[in-house]
Design a protein around this motif. Structure first.
Motif, PDB file in Angstrom:
ATOM      1  N   THR A 130      33.964 -18.745 -44.764  1.00  0.00           N
ATOM      2  CA  THR A 130      35.088 -19.537 -44.251  1.00  0.00           C
ATOM      3  C   THR A 130      36.085 -19.838 -45.355  1.00  0.00           C
ATOM      4  N   GLU A 131      35.585 -20.233 -46.509  1.00  0.00           N
ATOM      5  CA  GLU A 131      36.465 -20.558 -47.631  1.00  0.00           C
ATOM      6  C   GLU A 131      37.200 -19.320 -48.136  1.00  0.00           C
ATOM      7  N   THR A 152      40.991 -22.034 -36.726  1.00  0.00           N
ATOM      8  CA  THR A 152      39.915 -22.950 -37.118  1.00  0.00           C
ATOM      9  C   THR A 152      38.859 -23.051 -36.021  1.00  0.00           C
ATOM     10  N   PHE A 178      38.900 -27.448 -43.838  1.00  0.00           N
ATOM     11  CA  PHE A 178      38.853 -26.687 -45.084  1.00  0.00           C
ATOM     12  C   PHE A 178      40.270 -26.294 -45.450  1.00  0.00           C
ATOM     13  N   ASP A 203      29.328 -20.685 -36.338  1.00  0.00           N
ATOM     14  CA  ASP A 203      28.264 -21.605 -35.923  1.00  0.00           C
ATOM     15  C   ASP A 203      27.269 -20.889 -35.010  1.00  0.00           C
ATOM     16  N   THR A 228      35.137 -21.364 -36.517  1.00  0.00           N
ATOM     17  CA  THR A 228      34.032 -22.326 -36.550  1.00  0.00           C
ATOM     18  C   THR A 228      33.023 -22.035 -35.449  1.00  0.00           C
ATOM     19  N   ALA A 270      23.850 -21.217 -43.054  1.00  0.00           N
ATOM     20  CA  ALA A 270      24.966 -22.158 -43.060  1.00  0.00           C
ATOM     21  C   ALA A 270      25.764 -22.050 -44.351  1.00  0.00           C
ATOM     22  N   GLY A 271      25.062 -21.811 -45.460  1.00  0.00           N
ATOM     23  CA  GLY A 271      25.750 -21.677 -46.742  1.00  0.00           C
ATOM     24  C   GLY A 271      26.664 -20.467 -46.774  1.00  0.00           C
ATOM     25  N   ALA A 298      28.021 -19.052 -44.168  1.00  0.00           N
ATOM     26  CA  ALA A 298      29.131 -19.324 -43.246  1.00  0.00           C
ATOM     27  C   ALA A 298      30.212 -20.146 -43.936  1.00  0.00           C
ATOM     28  N   ARG A 299      29.812 -21.149 -44.697  1.00  0.00           N
ATOM     29  CA  ARG A 299      30.793 -21.960 -45.434  1.00  0.00           C
ATOM     30  C   ARG A 299      31.528 -21.103 -46.467  1.00  0.00           C
ATOM     31  N   ARG A 300      30.795 -20.262 -47.162  1.00  0.00           N
ATOM     32  CA  ARG A 300      31.396 -19.443 -48.213  1.00  0.00           C
ATOM     33  C   ARG A 300      32.403 -18.449 -47.630  1.00  0.00           C
TER      34      ARG A 300
END
Length: 379
Positions: free
Chosen positions: A360-361, A335, A12, A343, A339, A353-354, A356-358
């Motif tokens: 992270t960004e 990272t 990312f 996770d 992660t 999961a969504g 977590a991605r948001r």
């Protein structure tokens, strides 16, 4: 036991919201290892700074980027580095970080790459963070008189604000964070400047607490983000006077200016910094420098910060200084830790999961892009 191969760069985007240049010239072993510690002294007899969490992390992540096996002996790594040369080592290491934007503190520059040179090696963009104490010292070097200094200093800060994306203060080093939070009165500033300039020689550092406060308030009036060193660093500071909780009254006082405050490093006070980010909308925090030095414990420290810090108030940084290896270790440790941490929370059902991605960004790039008004489209 083997470990899973990690991707060559972060999966990312990364905005490094606080960092420094790296050494231009070849380094001796002693010069190289001096960058692996916050101590200003050589390693104790019979020991080496490679035998630290940072040293082990460097040996894990950097040798494969130079064509060597992970965890190779330090002597083999340094020999390979010398064989490749400074410029090629810089290109290989910084090019593998995945950092798109470098917010470089230009207060330390002797023998180091410029922001533009640092970013170019990674194919990224450079942005300046102007150090307040350096601005004041340069102004004093040329002003000559107290009157001229006080006239020119606000202009120097405003001029820096035209091109820099933020300011930084090392008041934690020069005095401590237990300073009077109030804006100093003009007469108080004049007396302090008179006293400082009366005995100052060119190049002398600024330590006067009134002038340091005056700088903080002058920068706050620009409403650009103001980064503050907190937590551990080299022995120039007194650690107990760098606790970010000492800033609480200043945080309250500066709020009407609209100036965001960014607490750097924070360890071992990272939970206190997380509280300030939780309690005050204009306070942000990072764990740059910290994750690099705690190495294999990076996940634990990051988890402690995320206990209370709002997810949109924490930002990634490396605080890399002198060695391109520090950019690599910081990005890999961050990272890897983030992660694995998120996770795990997804597997437990605590997060989706969504989400977590948001998050992270946000931590990795989004919050810094918003706070420092960076354009993500060309990053």
């Amino acid at each position: 036991m083997t470990t899973r191969e990690e991707p060559p760069t972060a999966p990312f985007a990364l905005v490094d919201q606080h960092c420094h240049g790296v050494a231009r010239s070849p380094l001796t072993t002693r010069q190289f290892t001096a960058y692996l510690t916050e101590s200003d002294s050589p390693a104790a007899p019979g020991t080496t700074f490679f035998d630290t969490q940072l040293g082990f992390a460097l040996r894990r992540w950097c040798p494969p980027l130079l064509g060597l096996p992970a965890h190779c002996p330090p002597a083999d790594y340094l020999a390979r580095r010398a064989e490749l040369g400074t410029a090629e080592t810089l290109r290989l290491l910084l090019g593998a970080t995945g950092i798109t934007d470098f917010l470089v503190d230009t207060g330390l520059s002797d023998g180091l790459t410029t922001p533009e040179e640092t970013a170019a090696a990674a194919g990224g963009r450079a942005h300046e963070i102007a150090r307040l104490e350096t601005l004041a010292e340069r102004t004093a070097d040329t002003a000559g008189t107290c009157r001229a200094f006080l006239r020119e200093l606000p202009g120097a800060v405003r001029e820096a604000a035209r091109t820099a994306v933020g300011f930084k203060s090392v008041v934690a080093y020069r005095h401590g964070l237990d300073f009077d939070p109030a804006r100093p009165a003009p007469e108080e500033v004049r007396r302090a400047a008179d006293g400082w300039l009366a005995t100052r020689k060119p190049g002398d550092r600024l330590h006067d607490p009134v002038l340091l406060r005056h700088l903080l308030w002058t920068a706050a009036d620009t409403a650009l983000p103001l980064q503050l060193h907190t937590g551990f660093g080299d022995p120039d500071l007194r650690l107990h006077r760098s606790d970010p909780l000492l800033l609480t009254d200043f945080v309250r006082a500066v709020a009407p200016t609209g100036c965001p405050l960014v607490l750097l490093h924070t360890y071992p006070y990272h939970r206190g910094a997380a509280y300030l980010a939780h309690a005050f909308p204009h306070v942000y925090t990072d764990v740059g420098l910290t994750l690099t030095h705690v190495g294999a414990r990076a996940g634990a420290v990051l988890a402690e910060t995320l206990e209370l810090a709002p997810f949109g108030k924490l930002m990634f940084s490396t605080d890399a200084y002198g060695l391109p290896e520090l950019y690599v270790t910081a990005t890999r440790l961050y990272t890897h830790a983030l992660t694995r941490l998120l996770d795990g929370w997804v597997r437990e059902g605590a997060w989706t999961a969504g989400d977590a991605r948001r998050v992270t960004e946000m931590i990795s790039a989004g919050t810094a892009q918003r706070l420092y008004r960076l354009d993500p489209a060309t990053g």
